[in-house]
Design an enzyme around this catalytic site. Structure first.
Site, short mmCIF file in Angstrom:
data_model
loop_
_atom_site.label_atom_id
_atom_site.label_comp_id
_atom_site.label_asym_id
_atom_site.label_seq_id
_atom_site.Cartn_x
_atom_site.Cartn_y
_atom_site.Cartn_z
N ASP A 53 0.78 -1.16 0.12
CA ASP A 53 0.22 0.13 0.00
C ASP A 53 0.82 1.24 -0.02
O ASP A 53 0.52 2.30 0.60
CB ASP A 53 -0.89 0.10 0.99
CG ASP A 53 -1.67 -1.09 1.38
OD1 ASP A 53 -2.43 -1.52 0.44
OD2 ASP A 53 -1.79 -1.77 2.43
N HIS A 82 -4.44 -2.32 -5.74
CA HIS A 82 -3.95 -0.98 -6.17
C HIS A 82 -5.05 0.20 -6.42
O HIS A 82 -6.01 -0.52 -7.25
CB HIS A 82 -2.99 -0.80 -7.49
CG HIS A 82 -1.82 -1.49 -7.41
ND1 HIS A 82 -0.98 -1.61 -6.58
CD2 HIS A 82 -1.46 -2.68 -8.42
CE1 HIS A 82 -0.03 -2.26 -6.84
NE2 HIS A 82 -0.22 -3.00 -7.81
P1 GDP Z 1 -0.44 0.12 -3.80
O1 GDP Z 1 -0.87 -1.27 -3.53
O2 GDP Z 1 1.03 0.10 -3.41
O3 GDP Z 1 -0.65 0.73 -5.12
O4 GDP Z 1 -1.13 1.26 -2.73
P2 GDP Z 1 -2.80 1.34 -2.63
O5 GDP Z 1 -3.18 1.87 -3.75
O6 GDP Z 1 -3.18 0.40 -1.73
O7 GDP Z 1 -2.60 2.68 -1.50
C1 GDP Z 1 -2.23 4.01 -2.07
C2 GDP Z 1 -3.45 4.89 -1.65
O8 GDP Z 1 -2.82 6.04 -1.59
C3 GDP Z 1 -4.31 4.85 -2.74
O9 GDP Z 1 -5.62 5.19 -2.49
C4 GDP Z 1 -3.73 6.09 -3.79
O10 GDP Z 1 -4.68 6.66 -4.58
C5 GDP Z 1 -3.29 6.77 -3.02
N1 GDP Z 1 -2.10 7.75 -3.30
C6 GDP Z 1 -1.17 7.22 -3.78
N2 GDP Z 1 -0.05 8.41 -3.74
C7 GDP Z 1 -0.54 9.29 -3.09
C8 GDP Z 1 -0.09 10.69 -2.77
O11 GDP Z 1 1.04 11.00 -3.01
N3 GDP Z 1 -0.91 11.32 -1.90
C9 GDP Z 1 -1.97 11.10 -1.48
N4 GDP Z 1 -3.00 11.47 -0.95
N5 GDP Z 1 -2.65 9.87 -1.85
C10 GDP Z 1 -1.78 9.18 -2.76
#
Ligand code: GDP
Length: 424
Positions: free
Chosen positions: A12, A40
């Site tokens: 995440d 994701h």
């Molecule tokens: P992954 O599995 O590594 O892709 O991560 P997730 O999708 O589970 O979690 C990342 C969350 O943070 C998602 O809801 C993204 O939209 C959000 N996100 C990613 N980068 C950023 C950021 O720089 N700022 C904010 N506020 N949210 C972000």
């Protein structure tokens, strides 16, 4: 050239966003491990999507998205996700599925559920997607490759043989209904029709693509600390989350992976059980959880509240090292803008001694966090595009993290969108 996008922490970290962003300049995006057990979240011009099995390149029409041989392929979930995308107006993506990818069988999901039930309070906190039984069967050599769907006689024979042992468990360990070879075989025939148009000899395809100079992106799931070898065993996932495994799980030579972009989150979060040294609780955790990510830190697959913590330099330095990081993408920095002061875990105290080395699980349970407290910046940094324009305390936070993890932070993500990125 091949780039990998992988996580340094517990998952995440925002890999989906970084992959979606880097996919703009890529030809091929490959998932090389894991399955539908994690997700994701991607925000782009089509809306907000939670992807579980589709590679994060599916939103572009210039890319080919590939399910590599290392993936646990849940065929119904895969097609449900694909159809949803198309229904919401995304053009049908170009997709290939490795003929050597293995199939999550209906009984893998049942066995996962039954085993968690049996373990009760001692469970792993599995998402019950069948991933552990799937990989156990793969390495016990009783799994089913996509290619086997096309050989009916041997498929049927093998299925009956495998079900003999599964049914012993169903009857005597779990006290559940027996599995029917007829039903599962019919299901597999439906799977065959679904995957048929996409099946491909992926390593041969990639060999040609590499010769033609294509840009290839490997997309990891979860992070270093969930790796079965190098993570917090046994509270890990069942396939390797490391860039190195990308070569195996996609079918390319290891030396082709030139850039390893390790995604690091500006604070910590984790799902499932296991040691989490810089974990915080109570109102402090609730507030970070509410403000975290994009709309709160809740599992993309399960909706479960994530466990929260401060940035952990010890775990992240280790997580980056074990990935072979060339670039760090530092994400969700904008979320911390509400804090007056930000604690950062710089060491672990174990038996009265402070260490900055991340230990194996036994010692990890004894570790207590050593914190340094940095001043906050108390502003919203979303929309900023140049590093120099970030508030001074925010830059100090980035530089402090960089110095402690020992790898260059070349990208800073300050929002969930594709363009919320600062290059350094
Ligand atoms: P992954 O599995 O590594 O892709 O991560 P997730 O999708 O589970 O979690 C990342 C969350 O943070 C998602 O809801 C993204 O939209 C959000 N996100 C990613 N980068 C950023 C950021 O720089 N700022 C904010 N506020 N949210 C972000």
């Amino acid at each position: 050239m091949v780039k990998a996008v992988v996580g340094a922490n517990w998952g995440d970290e925002g890999k989906g966003k970084i992959t979606d962003m880097l996919a703009q300049n890529s030809d091929i995006i490959i998932r090389f491990q894991g399955g539908a057990n994690a997700g994701h979240t991607i925000v782009n011009n089509y809306g907000k999507f939670a992807l579980h099995t589709l590679p994060s390149g599916v939103f572009y029409d210039h890319t080919t998205s590939i399910i590599g041989n290392g993936v646990a392929l849940n065929i119904p979930v895969f097609f449900k996700e694909l159809n949803e995308l198309i229904e919401r107006g995304v053009p049908a993506p170009k997709i290939l599925i490795s003929d050597r990818a293995q199939i999550v069988m209906p009984y893998h999901i049942l066995l996962d559920q039954y085993e968690e039930e049996r373990l009760g309070g001692k469970s792993f906190g599995s998402t019950k997607s069948g991933i552990a039984p799937f990989y156990s069967d793969k390495y016990a050599k009783v799994g089913f490759q996509v290619s086997e769907l096309f050989f009916e006689d041997s498929l049927r024979e093998k299925l009956e043989r495998v079900l003999e042992t599964k049914n012993v468990l169903m009857e005597h360990l779990y006290h559940k209904p027996l599995l029917s070879a007829d039903e599962i075989f019919d299901e597999l025939m439906r799977y065959r029709e679904m995957v048929k148009p996409y099946v491909c000899d992926v390593s041969a395809f990639l060999y040609e693509a590499l010769k033609a100079g294509k840009e290839i992106l490997l997309e990891g799931q979860l992070g270093s600390l969930k790796d079965p070898d190098h993570g917090i065993y046994p509270m890990v996932t069942s396939s390797s989350t490391l860039a190195g495994f990308g070569a195996v799980g996609a079918g390319i030579p290891p030396y082709e992976i030139r850039q390893i972009v390790t995604v690091v989150k500006a604070y910590s979060s984790a799902v499932g059980a296991g040691a989490f040294v810089s974990e915080i609780f109570g109102e402090e955790a609730d507030e970070l959880r509410r403000r975290g990510g994009d709309g709160g830190e809740y599992g993309a697959t399960t909706g479960r509240p994530r466990r929260m913590g401060w940035f952990d330099c010890v775990a992240t330095r280790y997580g980056c090292r074990i990935q072979g990081t060339t670039d760090v993408a530092f994400t969700v920095l904008d979320v911390l803008g509400y804090l007056d002061e930000i604690p950062v875990c710089t060491g672990y105290e174990i038996d009265g001694k402070v260490t900055t080395d991340f230990p194996a699980t036994g010692l990890l349970y004894k570790a207590k966090p050593v914190y340094e407290v940095l001043p906050g910046w108390k502003t919203d940094i979303r929309g900023i595009r140049r590093y120099e324009d970030l508030p001074e305390n925010c830059r100090k936070y980035v530089e402090f993290a960089e110095e402690h993890i020992g790898f260059p932070i070349t990208m800073i993500s300050n929002g969930p969108g594709r363009n919320d990125i600062i290059y350094r």
